[in-house]
Design a protein around this motif. Structure first.
Motif, PDB file in Angstrom:
ATOM      1  N   VAL A 161       0.866  -1.170   0.000  1.00 24.48           N
ATOM      2  CA  VAL A 161       0.000   0.000   0.000  1.00 24.48           C
ATOM      3  C   VAL A 161       0.903   1.220   0.000  1.00 24.48           C
ATOM      4  N   LEU A 162       0.580   2.185  -0.842  1.00 21.69           N
ATOM      5  CA  LEU A 162       1.246   3.477  -0.852  1.00 21.69           C
ATOM      6  C   LEU A 162       0.248   4.529  -0.385  1.00 21.69           C
ATOM      7  N   PHE A 163       0.734   5.488   0.397  1.00 19.09           N
ATOM      8  CA  PHE A 163      -0.097   6.621   0.804  1.00 19.09           C
ATOM      9  C   PHE A 163       0.759   7.868   0.701  1.00 19.09           C
ATOM     10  N   VAL A 164       0.342   8.815  -0.128  1.00 19.19           N
ATOM     11  CA  VAL A 164       1.138  10.015  -0.377  1.00 19.19           C
ATOM     12  C   VAL A 164       0.915  11.026   0.745  1.00 19.19           C
ATOM     13  N   LEU A 165       2.027  11.443   1.336  1.00 20.16           N
ATOM     14  CA  LEU A 165       1.996  12.432   2.416  1.00 20.16           C
ATOM     15  C   LEU A 165       2.192  13.847   1.896  1.00 20.16           C
ATOM     16  N   ARG A 166       3.101  13.995   0.909  1.00 20.54           N
ATOM     17  CA  ARG A 166       3.481  15.329   0.443  1.00 20.54           C
ATOM     18  C   ARG A 166       3.966  15.227  -0.992  1.00 20.54           C
ATOM     19  N   GLY A 167       3.671  16.237  -1.792  1.00 24.92           N
ATOM     20  CA  GLY A 167       4.178  16.297  -3.158  1.00 24.92           C
ATOM     21  C   GLY A 167       3.301  15.543  -4.145  1.00 24.92           C
ATOM     22  N   GLY A 168       3.787  15.471  -5.392  1.00 25.31           N
ATOM     23  CA  GLY A 168       3.074  14.787  -6.458  1.00 25.31           C
ATOM     24  C   GLY A 168       3.916  13.677  -7.039  1.00 25.31           C
ATOM     25  N   LEU A 169       3.293  12.545  -7.338  1.00 22.31           N
ATOM     26  CA  LEU A 169       3.992  11.383  -7.889  1.00 22.31           C
ATOM     27  C   LEU A 169       3.201  10.806  -9.059  1.00 22.31           C
ATOM     28  N   HIS A 177      -1.105   6.950 -13.214  1.00 21.67           N
ATOM     29  CA  HIS A 177      -2.002   7.592 -12.263  1.00 21.67           C
ATOM     30  C   HIS A 177      -1.242   8.719 -11.575  1.00 21.67           C
ATOM     31  N   LEU A 178      -1.830   9.914 -11.540  1.00 18.82           N
ATOM     32  CA  LEU A 178      -1.223  11.046 -10.851  1.00 18.82           C
ATOM     33  C   LEU A 178      -1.652  10.999  -9.391  1.00 18.82           C
ATOM     34  N   LEU A 179      -0.686  10.966  -8.500  1.00 13.93           N
ATOM     35  CA  LEU A 179      -0.949  10.854  -7.072  1.00 13.93           C
ATOM     36  C   LEU A 179      -0.636  12.169  -6.377  1.00 13.93           C
ATOM     37  N   THR A 180      -1.513  12.569  -5.484  1.00 21.00           N
ATOM     38  CA  THR A 180      -1.363  13.796  -4.717  1.00 21.00           C
ATOM     39  C   THR A 180      -1.472  13.443  -3.222  1.00 21.00           C
ATOM     40  N   PRO A 181      -1.176  14.383  -2.327  1.00 21.39           N
ATOM     41  CA  PRO A 181      -1.324  14.069  -0.909  1.00 21.39           C
ATOM     42  C   PRO A 181      -2.725  13.523  -0.611  1.00 21.39           C
ATOM     43  N   GLY A 182      -2.768  12.386   0.073  1.00 20.74           N
ATOM     44  CA  GLY A 182      -4.032  11.710   0.364  1.00 20.74           C
ATOM     45  C   GLY A 182      -4.335  10.561  -0.578  1.00 20.74           C
ATOM     46  N   SER A 183      -3.539  10.413  -1.663  1.00 22.24           N
ATOM     47  CA  SER A 183      -3.745   9.274  -2.567  1.00 22.24           C
ATOM     48  C   SER A 183      -3.351   7.982  -1.861  1.00 22.24           C
ATOM     49  N   TRP A 184      -4.160   6.951  -2.062  1.00 19.29           N
ATOM     50  CA  TRP A 184      -3.974   5.623  -1.450  1.00 19.29           C
ATOM     51  C   TRP A 184      -3.988   4.607  -2.582  1.00 19.29           C
ATOM     52  N   VAL A 185      -2.980   3.744  -2.618  1.00 19.65           N
ATOM     53  CA  VAL A 185      -2.863   2.760  -3.705  1.00 19.65           C
ATOM     54  C   VAL A 185      -2.634   1.378  -3.102  1.00 19.65           C
ATOM     55  N   PHE A 186      -3.411   0.389  -3.550  1.00 20.68           N
ATOM     56  CA  PHE A 186      -3.133  -1.003  -3.206  1.00 20.68           C
ATOM     57  C   PHE A 186      -2.438  -1.652  -4.387  1.00 20.68           C
ATOM     58  N   LEU A 187      -1.270  -2.230  -4.136  1.00 21.41           N
ATOM     59  CA  LEU A 187      -0.473  -2.916  -5.159  1.00 21.41           C
ATOM     60  C   LEU A 187      -0.611  -4.416  -4.924  1.00 21.41           C
ATOM     61  N   PRO A 188      -1.323  -5.128  -5.811  1.00 21.09           N
ATOM     62  CA  PRO A 188      -1.558  -6.554  -5.575  1.00 21.09           C
ATOM     63  C   PRO A 188      -0.273  -7.375  -5.646  1.00 21.09           C
ATOM     64  N   PRO A 189      -0.309  -8.590  -5.113  1.00 22.91           N
ATOM     65  CA  PRO A 189       0.895  -9.418  -5.107  1.00 22.91           C
ATOM     66  C   PRO A 189       1.437  -9.621  -6.516  1.00 22.91           C
ATOM     67  N   GLY A 190       2.732  -9.410  -6.658  1.00 24.12           N
ATOM     68  CA  GLY A 190       3.401  -9.620  -7.937  1.00 24.12           C
ATOM     69  C   GLY A 190       3.186  -8.527  -8.972  1.00 24.12           C
ATOM     70  N   ALA A 191       2.545  -7.422  -8.600  1.00 24.09           N
ATOM     71  CA  ALA A 191       2.263  -6.346  -9.554  1.00 24.09           C
ATOM     72  C   ALA A 191       3.559  -5.702 -10.035  1.00 24.09           C
ATOM     73  N   ALA A 192       3.593  -5.383 -11.330  1.00 22.01           N
ATOM     74  CA  ALA A 192       4.705  -4.618 -11.903  1.00 22.01           C
ATOM     75  C   ALA A 192       4.271  -3.152 -11.924  1.00 22.01           C
ATOM     76  N   TRP A 193       5.054  -2.281 -11.302  1.00 24.77           N
ATOM     77  CA  TRP A 193       4.694  -0.881 -11.218  1.00 24.77           C
ATOM     78  C   TRP A 193       5.949  -0.034 -11.095  1.00 24.77           C
ATOM     79  N   THR A 194       5.805   1.240 -11.425  1.00 24.56           N
ATOM     80  CA  THR A 194       6.890   2.198 -11.233  1.00 24.56           C
ATOM     81  C   THR A 194       6.305   3.437 -10.569  1.00 24.56           C
ATOM     82  N   PHE A 237      -5.710  -4.305  -8.191  1.00 19.43           N
ATOM     83  CA  PHE A 237      -5.108  -2.979  -8.071  1.00 19.43           C
ATOM     84  C   PHE A 237      -6.193  -1.955  -7.722  1.00 19.43           C
ATOM     85  N   ILE A 238      -5.888  -1.050  -6.802  1.00 15.40           N
ATOM     86  CA  ILE A 238      -6.840   0.000  -6.405  1.00 15.40           C
ATOM     87  C   ILE A 238      -6.096   1.328  -6.296  1.00 15.40           C
ATOM     88  N   VAL A 239      -6.697   2.386  -6.827  1.00 15.18           N
ATOM     89  CA  VAL A 239      -6.248   3.752  -6.574  1.00 15.18           C
ATOM     90  C   VAL A 239      -7.439   4.501  -5.993  1.00 15.18           C
TER      91      VAL A 239
END
Length: 196
Positions: free
Chosen positions: A6-14, A23-40, A69-71
């Motif tokens: 799981v990723l959770f953005v605290l500050r900045g843009g990713l 997917h553009l992530l901003t503070p408050g974005s929450w991402v679930f990365l499933p097992p074996g997922a390929a991501w950058t 996968f969830i955003v």
């Protein structure tokens, strides 16, 4: 390949890319990365960014499909108030509690000023808390500890705990815990009532 996260953005843009979609992530974005997922994950803004990354080995369950996968974003998921608290204690759940595909949850717990866990509680699983904002005192194993934004607590299984949000602002933390699976016994091969 069996790691999930799981990723959770605290500050900045990713920028997170998964299966060819960015997917553009901003503070408050929450991402679930499933097992074996390929991501950058990239920061192309030129400004500093920070995020929480919870990563663990996925524990499959028989006849239960793997999670997808969830955003999501903190501002788009309604918090559920705890019964009997008049909204002073609420939890933002990004994954439903009945979704057995998930073996962990990363929720956001919010206490309004003066909000409390009005009893000492324990849990069968270990769990972690990262304080996102505000101040409180947290009862950990019968010791009251002052906590504030940026603090991290790791609570062992069955650790007595409670909370009082005494600051002037909301007290919020990301809560990680294992769910929907039996705790593994520490002695593989051990038989009760006999020799291993």
């Amino acid at each position: 390949p069996e790691a999930e996260g799981v990723l959770f953005v605290l500050r900045g843009g990713l920028q997170l890319t998964h299966e060819g979609t960015t997917h553009l992530l901003t503070p408050g974005s929450w991402v679930f990365l499933p097992p074996g997922a390929a991501w950058t994950l990239k920061n192309k803004t030129g400004d500093a960014a920070s995020f929480l990354w919870v990563r663990k080995r996925y524990e499959p369950a028989p006849n239960v499909p793997r999670p997808e996968f969830i955003v999501a974003h903190d501002s788009e998921v309604e918090a559920t108030p705890m019964p009997g608290t008049n909204g002073a204690w609420a939890t933002t759940r990004f994954v439903g509690g009945a979704d057995l595909r998930h073996d962990m949850h990363c929720n956001i717990v919010t206490f309004k000023p003066g909000g409390v866990i009005p009893f000492v509680e324990t849990h069968v699983m270990e769990h972690g808390l990262y304080v996102l904002e505000g101040k409180a005192v947290y009862n950990v194993n019968h010791d009251w500890v002052e906590v504030e934004a940026g603090d991290f607590l790791w609570l062992r299984a069955f650790c007595p705990q409670a909370c009082y949000a005494g600051g002037p602002d909301d007290f919020r933390y990301m809560l990680y815990k294992d769910v929907n699976r039996h705790a593994r016994l520490p002695f593989p091969g051990m038989q009760f009532g006999g020799s291993p």
